[in-house]
Design a protein around this motif. Structure first.
Motif, PDB file in Angstrom:
ATOM      1  N   ASP A  17       0.836  -1.202   0.000  1.00  0.00           N
ATOM      2  CA  ASP A  17       0.000   0.000   0.000  1.00  0.00           C
ATOM      3  C   ASP A  17       0.873   1.255   0.000  1.00  0.00           C
ATOM      4  OD1 ASP A  17       1.009  -0.064   2.518  1.00  0.00           O
ATOM      5  OD2 ASP A  17      -0.920   0.022   3.568  1.00  0.00           O
ATOM      6  N   TYR A  76      -6.611   3.609  -3.521  1.00  0.00           N
ATOM      7  CA  TYR A  76      -6.128   2.336  -2.964  1.00  0.00           C
ATOM      8  C   TYR A  76      -4.825   1.992  -3.680  1.00  0.00           C
ATOM      9  CZ  TYR A  76      -8.559   0.989  -7.218  1.00  0.00           C
ATOM     10  OH  TYR A  76      -8.989   0.932  -8.519  1.00  0.00           O
ATOM     11  N   ARG A  77      -4.087   1.032  -3.126  1.00  0.00           N
ATOM     12  CA  ARG A  77      -2.807   0.641  -3.728  1.00  0.00           C
ATOM     13  C   ARG A  77      -2.786  -0.875  -3.909  1.00  0.00           C
ATOM     14  NH1 ARG A  77      -3.438   5.237  -2.879  1.00  0.00           N
ATOM     15  NH2 ARG A  77      -2.217   6.702  -1.622  1.00  0.00           N
ATOM     16  N   ARG A 103      -7.044  -3.480  -5.643  1.00  0.00           N
ATOM     17  CA  ARG A 103      -6.377  -3.840  -4.386  1.00  0.00           C
ATOM     18  C   ARG A 103      -6.815  -5.219  -3.915  1.00  0.00           C
ATOM     19  NH1 ARG A 103      -7.319  -4.211   0.793  1.00  0.00           N
ATOM     20  NH2 ARG A 103      -9.496  -3.587   0.530  1.00  0.00           N
TER      21      ARG A 103
END
Lengths: 386, 173
Positions: free
Chosen positions: A129, A147-148, A295
């Motif tokens: 993240d 989001y990552r 994600r």
């Protein structure tokens, strides 16, 4: 005993005793040294150290000379250069490196190096993240997404793999991290319901193709649903990322009526999905599991046996110098991958498991004694032979 | 015909350790993959850079290696952001560039201090570069290459350095 009767005995003794005698400690050490020397430059950017050579010589005098390989490989797991091997591997697999005025294409390689240097699970590549800067410190990511998903949400990956319908982003993700190519096995990725797709992707034959835009067999043939019934899931995850790799909350996923097939408005790409409500959202499916966005898809990939098998294959290919996608006995990959937990295994774990595998060792060492195959490859275009 | 075959079987069963090479193993499995052997393929540029640095006893960002870093693209490094893919072919042009990049290394005082007797005895450099003791064949190869070439001591030292650090064993997979 006639002369003829002697033949089997002689053949037997020559082949079983005389022809391949038990190796001397020096011969054993030479073979182990040759094996490790063949992979050391790629994995740790150097030759064998004096200490490693001493380990090899000592083991060669024991019952199990191959124990030296385990010892040396575990030492390499602590070598800082292993992080650079991981960087090079991921950069060449994804074809991302360098930097432009706007995008740092080193971010995927930085994350790979950081993951190894900090002994994090290799699956961090699709779950982190955060992003990692050139000084290997954690930094904010650059796509602007809320989001990552590690590499998957870097502009480097998204820009380098931008294409209509997000097909290249989807296929690169599945190829690089799961070694899967479309169509995937039905039970691995059940297809989306046909009625949820745009008309052009529903067809299984020319007769079924109702969309005039696809009348010329867009892509690789008329059996659209076979692949796009799965592409639809994975491409949808990228529907909010534009052609510059930026996340956009105004994405609609709708086809630009005046644009090229597969393009949406404002530099975005069109969805496979028919209804506007579904087309604009990244909610989808990864390996049979519903996911809300990229994600969550990364998390599913990270915990999947496919990631473990694919990483095993990738590390073997990279370390030995095999072409990406080279034919490797699936039983070998399955055997090695079964020892590794995809969500926890580090790059070093993969390297140790792959290169201490007895069948890998045997295959490589036997190749030292095999004659070279006839050369049939010319140098790359633009290069003169030496 | 039966007794010789039985004897053979006995030998095979009684001496299994003698029927195999301990390293290669006794498995009847075929190779799990084909190891490429046809072409010389260079190690990735960054690996070659690291190996030269290791032999020279310096970091990869040392000024001694500036020429090599500056010629990274010519030496096959990738920069995908500008469309440059890795090129690992060992061509005549790349050999020439590699030698140019090696010259500041091979003539550096620190390098010479590390290998003080290089022209007369390349053993130490060979051991550092190859990760194994120098073999008679290594030394013979160098002597053979330099035989009949009119060069002075300094030129010989450089030639030996170039020969070792541009050998296939050092730069290729």
């Amino acid at each position: 005993m006639t002369r003829l009767r002697l033949v089997p005995v002689v053949v037997c003794l020559v082949s079983c005793v005389g022809g391949t005698p038990k190796a001397t400690p020096e011969e054993k050490a030479a073979e182990v040294r040759a094996y490790l020397s063949s992979i050391a430059p790629i994995l740790v950017s150097r030759t064998l150290s004096a200490d490693e050579q001493a380990v090899i010589d000592e083991a060669a005098r024991s019952d199990d000379p191959l124990v030296a390989i385990d010892t040396v490989l575990h030492g390499w797991a602590e070598d800082p250069a292993l992080a650079e091997a991981a960087r090079e591997m991921i950069q060449t697999r994804l074809s991302v490196s360098g930097a432009s005025a706007e995008i740092n294409f080193e971010l995927p390689g930085n994350l790979a190096a950081y993951t190894v240097a900090n002994r994090l699970p290799w699956s961090t590549l699709v779950t982190a993240d955060y992003c990692v800067g050139d000084d290997l410190s954690e930094i904010d990511c650059d796509s602007g997404a809320p989001y990552r998903a590690g590499i998957l949400t870097t502009r480097a990956f998204l820009k380098a793999r931008a294409s209509r319908f997000n097909l290249t982003r989807a296929s690169t993700m599945m190829n690089t991290f799961a070694c899967q190519h479309y169509p995937l096995a039905d039970d691995l990725e059940p297809r989306i319901a046909r009625e949820r797709l745009r008309t052009m992707f529903k067809a299984d034959s020319p007769e079924e193709q109702e969309d005039p835009q696809a009348a010329g067999a867009f892509g690789n043939g008329f059996a659209c649903y076979s692949c796009h019934g799965q592409f639809a899931w994975h491409a949808q995850l990228f529907v909010q990322f534009d052609d510059q790799g930026m996340w956009r909350d105004d994405a609609t996923g709708l086809q630009d009526p005046d644009g090229e097939l597969g393009r949406s408005l404002g530099g975005l790409y069109a969805s496979h999905l028919a209804t506007p409500e579904e087309a604009r959202l990244p909610a989808s499916q990864m390996l049979g599991q519903p996911v809300a966005d990229l994600r969550e898809a990364g998390a599913v990939l990270a915990a999947s046996p496919e990631l473990a098998a694919c990483t095993t294959k990738g590390v073997l290919e990279y370390g030995i110098g095999l072409e990406q996608g080279a034919e490797i006995d699936p039983a070998l990959i399955a055997e090695i991958a079964s020892q590794l937990a995809p969500a926890q295994a580090t790059f070093a774990d993969y390297a140790v498991a792959v290169f201490s595998n007895r069948r890998v060792i045997q295959t490589v060492i036997r190749s030292f004694h095999a004659p070279a195959q006839p050369a049939d490859d010319a140098p790359p275009a633009g290069e003169e032979p030496p | 015909m039966q007794r010789p075959l039985l004897l053979c079987l006995f030998v095979a069963l009684a001496l299994p350790w003698a029927c195999q090479n301990d390293i290669e193993g006794s498995s009847n499995d075929g190779p799990a993959f084909d190891v490429p052997k046809n072409q010389v393929e260079l190690l990735p540029f960054r690996v070659r850079l690291a190996r030269v640095a290791q032999v020279a006893g310096v970091a990869t960002d040392d000024p001694m290696l500036e020429e090599m870093r500056a010629r990274a693209a010519e030496l096959g490094d990738h920069d995908f952001s500008t469309g440059v893919r890795p090129n690992l072919a060992w061509t005549a042009a790349r050999m020439s560039t590699w030698i140019k990049a090696l010259k500041p290394v091979c003539t550096a005082e620190a390098f010479r201090a590390r290998y003080p007797d290089l022209g007369a005895d390349p053993s130490a450099l060979i051991a550092a570069a190859y990760g194994r003791p120098a073999a008679a064949a290594d030394l013979a190869d160098i002597e053979s290459a330099l035989e009949g070439v009119a060069i002075d001591g300094e030129e010989r030292t450089q030639a030996v350095c170039f020969a070792v650090l541009s050998s296939v064993e050092f730069v290729a997979k």
